[in-house]
Write a protein that holds these residues in place. Sequence first.
Motif, mmCIF file in Angstrom:
data_model
loop_
_atom_site.group_PDB
_atom_site.id
_atom_site.type_symbol
_atom_site.label_atom_id
_atom_site.label_comp_id
_atom_site.label_asym_id
_atom_site.label_seq_id
_atom_site.Cartn_x
_atom_site.Cartn_y
_atom_site.Cartn_z
ATOM 1 N N THR A 11 26.902 49.492 37.897
ATOM 2 C CA THR A 11 27.100 49.777 36.481
ATOM 3 C C THR A 11 25.802 50.323 35.896
ATOM 4 N N VAL A 12 25.871 50.906 34.704
ATOM 5 C CA VAL A 12 24.657 51.402 34.065
ATOM 6 C C VAL A 12 23.697 50.273 33.722
ATOM 7 N N ASP A 13 24.198 49.047 33.610
ATOM 8 C CA ASP A 13 23.312 47.922 33.333
ATOM 9 C C ASP A 13 22.923 47.148 34.592
ATOM 10 N N GLY A 14 23.118 47.769 35.759
ATOM 11 C CA GLY A 14 22.538 47.261 36.999
ATOM 12 C C GLY A 14 23.323 46.249 37.803
ATOM 13 N N PHE A 15 24.615 46.123 37.568
ATOM 14 C CA PHE A 15 25.418 45.157 38.319
ATOM 15 C C PHE A 15 26.296 45.860 39.347
ATOM 16 N N ILE A 16 26.488 45.215 40.509
ATOM 17 C CA ILE A 16 27.365 45.802 41.526
ATOM 18 C C ILE A 16 28.739 45.135 41.536
ATOM 19 N N ALA A 17 28.871 44.062 40.771
ATOM 20 C CA ALA A 17 30.148 43.363 40.625
ATOM 21 C C ALA A 17 30.052 42.495 39.378
ATOM 22 N N GLY A 18 31.205 42.116 38.856
ATOM 23 C CA GLY A 18 31.228 41.187 37.743
ATOM 24 C C GLY A 18 30.802 39.804 38.195
ATOM 25 N N PRO A 19 30.749 38.830 37.294
ATOM 26 C CA PRO A 19 30.292 37.482 37.629
ATOM 27 C C PRO A 19 31.098 36.818 38.751
ATOM 28 N N ASN A 20 32.365 37.182 38.875
ATOM 29 C CA ASN A 20 33.231 36.607 39.911
ATOM 30 C C ASN A 20 33.585 37.621 40.996
ATOM 31 N N GLY A 21 32.763 38.659 41.124
ATOM 32 C CA GLY A 21 32.988 39.679 42.140
ATOM 33 C C GLY A 21 33.914 40.800 41.705
ATOM 34 N N GLU A 22 34.243 40.882 40.434
ATOM 35 C CA GLU A 22 35.168 41.900 39.946
ATOM 36 C C GLU A 22 34.594 43.301 40.163
ATOM 37 N N MET A 23 35.470 44.192 40.592
ATOM 38 C CA MET A 23 35.099 45.597 40.804
ATOM 39 C C MET A 23 36.010 46.522 39.996
ATOM 40 N N ASP A 24 36.706 45.992 39.014
ATOM 41 C CA ASP A 24 37.665 46.785 38.242
ATOM 42 C C ASP A 24 37.014 47.807 37.321
ATOM 43 N N TRP A 25 35.702 47.822 37.248
ATOM 44 C CA TRP A 25 34.953 48.754 36.402
ATOM 45 C C TRP A 25 34.591 50.054 37.130
ATOM 46 N N THR A 26 34.807 50.115 38.441
ATOM 47 C CA THR A 26 34.408 51.309 39.191
ATOM 48 C C THR A 26 35.304 52.495 38.837
ATOM 49 N N SER A 27 34.716 53.671 38.868
ATOM 50 C CA SER A 27 35.457 54.908 38.595
ATOM 51 C C SER A 27 36.219 55.315 39.847
ATOM 52 N N ALA A 28 37.527 55.301 39.746
ATOM 53 C CA ALA A 28 38.367 55.624 40.899
ATOM 54 C C ALA A 28 38.604 57.124 41.047
ATOM 55 N N GLU A 29 38.482 57.864 39.974
ATOM 56 C CA GLU A 29 38.781 59.293 39.989
ATOM 57 C C GLU A 29 37.533 60.116 40.329
ATOM 58 N N TRP A 30 37.187 60.140 41.596
ATOM 59 C CA TRP A 30 36.031 60.919 42.039
ATOM 60 C C TRP A 30 36.392 62.397 42.084
ATOM 61 N N ASP A 31 35.451 63.229 41.641
ATOM 62 C CA ASP A 31 35.688 64.669 41.724
ATOM 63 C C ASP A 31 35.319 65.165 43.126
ATOM 64 N N ASN A 32 35.675 66.421 43.409
ATOM 65 C CA ASN A 32 35.464 66.974 44.754
ATOM 66 C C ASN A 32 33.991 67.027 45.144
ATOM 67 N N GLU A 33 33.113 67.275 44.178
ATOM 68 C CA GLU A 33 31.679 67.338 44.494
ATOM 69 C C GLU A 33 31.140 65.970 44.914
ATOM 70 N N LEU A 34 31.599 64.905 44.269
ATOM 71 C CA LEU A 34 31.173 63.558 44.665
ATOM 72 C C LEU A 34 31.714 63.213 46.054
ATOM 73 N N LYS A 35 32.942 63.617 46.321
ATOM 74 C CA LYS A 35 33.511 63.390 47.654
ATOM 75 C C LYS A 35 32.694 64.137 48.712
ATOM 76 N N LYS A 36 32.242 65.351 48.385
ATOM 77 C CA LYS A 36 31.392 66.107 49.325
ATOM 78 C C LYS A 36 30.059 65.400 49.528
ATOM 79 N N TYR A 37 29.509 64.846 48.468
ATOM 80 C CA TYR A 37 28.247 64.105 48.572
ATOM 81 C C TYR A 37 28.392 62.946 49.556
#
Length: 184
Positions: A11-37
């Motif tokens: 996240t922009v505030d430095g977390f890789i998961a919520g307090p209980n391991g939640e990952m529902d904040w991740t952006s699922a809609e990756w564009d083609n350039e990110l997929k190439k990366y």
Amino acid sequence: MRKLKLQVQMTVDGFIAGPNGEMDWTSAEWDNELKKYVGGLTESVDCIILGRKLAQGFIPYWALHPEQEGADIFNGTKKIVFTKTLDTSEWTDTVLAKGDLVEEITQLKKQDGQDMIAYGGAAFVSALIKHGLIDELHLFINPTAIGSGMTIFKESDGRQNLKLIKSTSFDCGIVVLKYEPKRD
């Protein structure tokens, strides 16, 4: 010597998961350039390093979804799972590492082969960072702040000096920051 790369959603505030391991904040809609990366990042990899907690969801997920983009990389690449609790691996192309983390990673880096990539939960990644085992950090900064959660830097023995190698923004809102640790 082989490099160990880290790819992690953050996240922009430095977390890789919520307090209980939640990952529902991740952006699922990756564009083609990110997929190439990501394709370029994994192109030079012949080994995936995982902590046990992530592996128990990660490996079965990709095995059950071979039609998904990227599944061939995850399913067809050797995986090493670091664990203190599992005695056998139920997964294809997967080896368990039960020894000392620093010794095991150091030995893996000395072996012939391509680079390795680490995926993991906060505790596993924190241990890799704490012991200076990561050679490249690829932080996928998602356009979300969650206020609290799990971080990968809290177990550090102090300051982590990093050198920014590249920052890349993508239309989907994710910014990838590529860092290397500053070594003395």
